[in-house]
Design an enzyme around this catalytic site. Structure first.
Site, short mmCIF file in Angstrom:
data_model
loop_
_atom_site.label_atom_id
_atom_site.label_comp_id
_atom_site.label_asym_id
_atom_site.label_seq_id
_atom_site.Cartn_x
_atom_site.Cartn_y
_atom_site.Cartn_z
N ASN A 1 3.80 -30.14 -25.60
CA ASN A 1 3.45 -30.34 -26.99
C ASN A 1 2.35 -29.27 -27.36
O ASN A 1 1.46 -29.65 -28.24
CB ASN A 1 3.17 -31.70 -27.54
CG ASN A 1 2.95 -31.74 -29.08
OD1 ASN A 1 2.20 -32.69 -29.44
ND2 ASN A 1 3.97 -31.15 -29.80
N ASP B 1 10.79 -22.09 -21.85
CA ASP B 1 9.35 -22.18 -22.05
C ASP B 1 8.50 -21.29 -21.76
O ASP B 1 8.25 -20.74 -20.50
CB ASP B 1 9.15 -23.55 -20.93
CG ASP B 1 7.88 -24.22 -21.26
OD1 ASP B 1 7.06 -23.76 -22.17
OD2 ASP B 1 7.34 -25.28 -20.87
N CYS C 1 8.83 -31.56 -26.76
CA CYS C 1 8.86 -30.44 -25.72
C CYS C 1 8.07 -31.17 -24.74
O CYS C 1 8.09 -32.50 -24.83
CB CYS C 1 8.52 -29.25 -25.95
SG CYS C 1 6.79 -28.90 -26.35
N CYS D 1 3.39 -25.68 -26.70
CA CYS D 1 4.21 -24.34 -27.09
C CYS D 1 5.27 -24.24 -27.97
O CYS D 1 5.24 -24.08 -29.07
CB CYS D 1 4.37 -23.62 -25.66
SG CYS D 1 3.21 -23.22 -24.50
N ARG D 2 6.39 -24.91 -27.27
CA ARG D 2 7.60 -24.87 -28.00
C ARG D 2 7.46 -25.88 -29.22
O ARG D 2 7.96 -25.32 -30.73
CB ARG D 2 8.68 -25.39 -27.12
CG ARG D 2 9.17 -24.21 -26.00
CD ARG D 2 9.85 -24.55 -25.20
NE ARG D 2 9.45 -25.62 -24.36
CZ ARG D 2 9.89 -26.39 -23.51
NH1 ARG D 2 11.22 -26.20 -23.05
NH2 ARG D 2 9.29 -27.21 -22.73
N SER D 3 7.28 -27.18 -29.22
CA SER D 3 7.53 -28.02 -30.20
C SER D 3 6.68 -27.89 -31.40
O SER D 3 6.89 -28.25 -32.48
CB SER D 3 7.62 -29.69 -29.72
OG SER D 3 6.62 -30.02 -29.30
#
Ligand code: 4NP
Length: 155
Positions: free
Chosen positions: A11, A123, A8, A13-15
């Site tokens: 690195n 996001d 993401c 939140c999402r990934s």
């Protein structure tokens, strides 16, 4: 060993959520000795930091470990090391391909593996909606594991 990298922007939140959820599912399937998993960001602002508190709270809520996870930035070497590189959105995809150049990895977007009206994982750093991210990541992780098992003949 099949190697999977989630990417993401920051690195945090999402990934990292995708890494933690996917690792949890892989472990539950008894495949942790066969699949290596990591995540990284295209940006460097949060290098060395733990995941965002919204991601940590969601993982805690679902009993999913984030132990040992600290943000790092993608490197050209990642493009050679990993078999599957999974971007959270189109911008991550474009930026990581610039860094990796030619890669033999299977490169895809997280939501390519499920039928959803969304094609990019929103996001939560901006939306604040970590539940939406979790729901998408959880469903996509299940489908991704099935795809990898099929393609790599993992049983
Ligand atoms: P992520 O979210 O890419 O899902 O980790 C973000 C985290 C930090 C920033 C942007 C997005 N930032 O601009 O610092």
């Amino acid at each position: 060993m099949t190697k999977v990298l989630f990417v993401c922007l920051g690195n945090i939140c999402r990934s990292p959520m995708a890494e933690a959820v996917f690792r949890h599912q892989v472990k539950e399937a008894g495949l942790d000795s066969q699949i290596e998993i990591d995540s990284a960001g295209t940006g460097d602002w949060h290098v060395g930091e733990r995941p965002h508190k919204g991601t940590l709270a969601k993982m805690e809520e679902h009993g999913i470990s984030t132990e040992g996870m600290y943000a790092r930035q993608i490197t050209p070497r990642d493009g050679k090391h990993y078999d599957y590189i999974v971007a959270m959105d189109d911008s991550n995809m474009n930026n990581m391909l610039c860094v990796f150049g030619d890669t033999k990895a299977t490169v895809l977007r997280m939501l390519d593996v499920i039928d959803d009206e969304l094609t990019e994982v929103p996001d939560p750093y901006y939306t604040g909606d970590f539940e939406q991210t979790y729901d998408l990541v959880r469903r996509a992780s299940i489908a991704l594991l099935e795809k990898i098992k099929r393609e790599q003949a993992i049983v």
